[in-house]
Design a protein around this motif. Sequence first.
Motif, PDB file in Angstrom:
ATOM      1  N   THR A   1       0.672  -1.334  -0.469  1.00 20.38           N
ATOM      2  CA  THR A   1       0.243  -0.085  -0.181  1.00 20.38           C
ATOM      3  C   THR A   1       0.601   1.114   0.036  1.00 20.38           C
ATOM      4  O   THR A   1      -0.022   2.565  -0.471  1.00 20.38           O
ATOM      5  CB  THR A   1      -0.787   0.167   1.113  1.00 20.38           C
ATOM      6  OG1 THR A   1      -0.587  -0.341   2.738  1.00 20.38           O
ATOM      7  CG2 THR A   1      -2.181  -1.148   1.304  1.00 20.38           C
ATOM      8  N   CYS A   2       1.722   1.512   0.225  1.00 23.63           N
ATOM      9  CA  CYS A   2       2.949   2.092   0.550  1.00 23.63           C
ATOM     10  C   CYS A   2       4.463   1.995   0.471  1.00 23.63           C
ATOM     11  O   CYS A   2       4.659   0.642   0.590  1.00 23.63           O
ATOM     12  CB  CYS A   2       2.889   3.129   1.682  1.00 23.63           C
ATOM     13  SG  CYS A   2       3.730   4.247   2.023  1.00 23.63           S
TER      14      CYS A   2
ATOM     15  N   ASP B   1       8.244   3.346   0.935  1.00 21.48           N
ATOM     16  CA  ASP B   1       8.968   4.670   1.287  1.00 21.48           C
ATOM     17  C   ASP B   1      10.021   4.549   0.683  1.00 21.48           C
ATOM     18  O   ASP B   1      11.409   3.470   1.387  1.00 21.48           O
ATOM     19  CB  ASP B   1       8.550   4.819   2.781  1.00 21.48           C
ATOM     20  CG  ASP B   1       9.482   5.668   3.228  1.00 21.48           C
ATOM     21  OD1 ASP B   1      10.110   6.677   2.878  1.00 21.48           O
ATOM     22  OD2 ASP B   1       9.427   5.927   4.542  1.00 21.48           O
TER      23      ASP B   1
ATOM     24  N   ARG C   1      11.385   0.854   3.087  1.00 26.13           N
ATOM     25  CA  ARG C   1      10.149   0.446   3.961  1.00 26.13           C
ATOM     26  C   ARG C   1       9.716  -0.001   2.920  1.00 26.13           C
ATOM     27  O   ARG C   1       8.823   1.094   2.180  1.00 26.13           O
ATOM     28  CB  ARG C   1      10.168   0.350   4.954  1.00 26.13           C
ATOM     29  CG  ARG C   1       9.724   1.972   5.703  1.00 26.13           C
ATOM     30  CD  ARG C   1       9.687   2.013   6.680  1.00 26.13           C
ATOM     31  NE  ARG C   1       8.778   3.641   6.947  1.00 26.13           N
ATOM     32  CZ  ARG C   1       8.730   4.076   8.232  1.00 26.13           C
ATOM     33  NH1 ARG C   1       8.541   2.989   9.102  1.00 26.13           N
ATOM     34  NH2 ARG C   1       7.696   5.823   8.040  1.00 26.13           N
TER      35      ARG C   1
ATOM     36  N   LYS D   1       5.059  -0.609   3.339  1.00 26.81           N
ATOM     37  CA  LYS D   1       3.737  -1.383   3.970  1.00 26.81           C
ATOM     38  C   LYS D   1       2.516  -1.898   3.198  1.00 26.81           C
ATOM     39  O   LYS D   1       2.325  -2.198   2.541  1.00 26.81           O
ATOM     40  CB  LYS D   1       3.123  -0.007   3.923  1.00 26.81           C
ATOM     41  CG  LYS D   1       2.268   0.236   5.257  1.00 26.81           C
ATOM     42  CD  LYS D   1       2.114   1.696   5.386  1.00 26.81           C
ATOM     43  CE  LYS D   1       0.929   1.481   6.869  1.00 26.81           C
ATOM     44  NZ  LYS D   1      -0.032   3.279   6.941  1.00 26.81           N
TER      45      LYS D   1
ATOM     46  N   ASP E   1      -1.245  -2.247   7.615  1.00 22.23           N
ATOM     47  CA  ASP E   1      -0.339  -2.082   8.608  1.00 22.23           C
ATOM     48  C   ASP E   1       0.770  -2.305   8.845  1.00 22.23           C
ATOM     49  O   ASP E   1       1.209  -1.889   9.941  1.00 22.23           O
ATOM     50  CB  ASP E   1      -1.510  -2.419   9.664  1.00 22.23           C
ATOM     51  CG  ASP E   1      -3.168  -0.996   9.719  1.00 22.23           C
ATOM     52  OD1 ASP E   1      -3.102  -0.465   8.395  1.00 22.23           O
ATOM     53  OD2 ASP E   1      -3.994  -1.223   9.979  1.00 22.23           O
ATOM     54  N   ASN E   2       1.258  -2.967   8.513  1.00 20.63           N
ATOM     55  CA  ASN E   2       2.707  -3.411   9.026  1.00 20.63           C
ATOM     56  C   ASN E   2       3.650  -2.794   7.788  1.00 20.63           C
ATOM     57  O   ASN E   2       3.846  -3.000   6.448  1.00 20.63           O
ATOM     58  CB  ASN E   2       2.821  -4.628   8.525  1.00 20.63           C
ATOM     59  CG  ASN E   2       1.752  -5.450   9.429  1.00 20.63           C
ATOM     60  OD1 ASN E   2       1.311  -5.107  10.467  1.00 20.63           O
ATOM     61  ND2 ASN E   2       1.391  -7.007   9.363  1.00 20.63           N
ATOM     62  N   TRP E   3       4.911  -2.356   8.914  1.00 24.47           N
ATOM     63  CA  TRP E   3       5.939  -0.691   7.840  1.00 24.47           C
ATOM     64  C   TRP E   3       6.804  -2.366   7.684  1.00 24.47           C
ATOM     65  O   TRP E   3       6.512  -2.997   9.380  1.00 24.47           O
ATOM     66  CB  TRP E   3       6.445   0.081   8.033  1.00 24.47           C
ATOM     67  CG  TRP E   3       5.449   0.624   8.225  1.00 24.47           C
ATOM     68  CD1 TRP E   3       4.503   1.333   9.057  1.00 24.47           C
ATOM     69  CD2 TRP E   3       5.562   1.534   6.824  1.00 24.47           C
ATOM     70  NE1 TRP E   3       4.166   2.420   8.173  1.00 24.47           N
ATOM     71  CE2 TRP E   3       5.301   2.814   7.139  1.00 24.47           C
ATOM     72  CE3 TRP E   3       6.294   1.785   5.796  1.00 24.47           C
ATOM     73  CZ2 TRP E   3       4.471   3.367   6.039  1.00 24.47           C
ATOM     74  CZ3 TRP E   3       6.135   2.346   4.549  1.00 24.47           C
ATOM     75  CH2 TRP E   3       5.137   3.493   4.902  1.00 24.47           C
TER      76      TRP E   3
END
Length: 105
Positions: free
Chosen positions: A79-80, A82, A87, A89, A92-94
């Motif tokens: 979802t993300c 970075d 890292r 995502k 909800d886990n990085w």
Amino acid sequence: MKKLQGNGLWESSRMMLMEHRDAIIHRSMESKHKQIPIIDEQKKEEINQILLQAFQEKMEIKISYFHEKDFTTMTGMITCLDTVKQRIKIYDNWIECNLIQECLL
């Protein structure tokens, strides 16, 4: 009473406290945990390409990564991404990219 050679302890004073026994057990349990393996640059580049492709094309990905002294597997969509902190995502886990050992599309 006879003195031990070298350390100066008395022969009759040898005993193990509960705290020392617990520390020895704890240390032996820690040694059973896996160490994070070192990944070569080619494998890192391959993982980064798969992560980028999965993020751009919104594909589901299955990753295996090192978490709390053992390997964990997770499946989901990124979802993300970075790039500054290196890292990703998922849900909800990085997850740090340097902990990822394998990923499959």
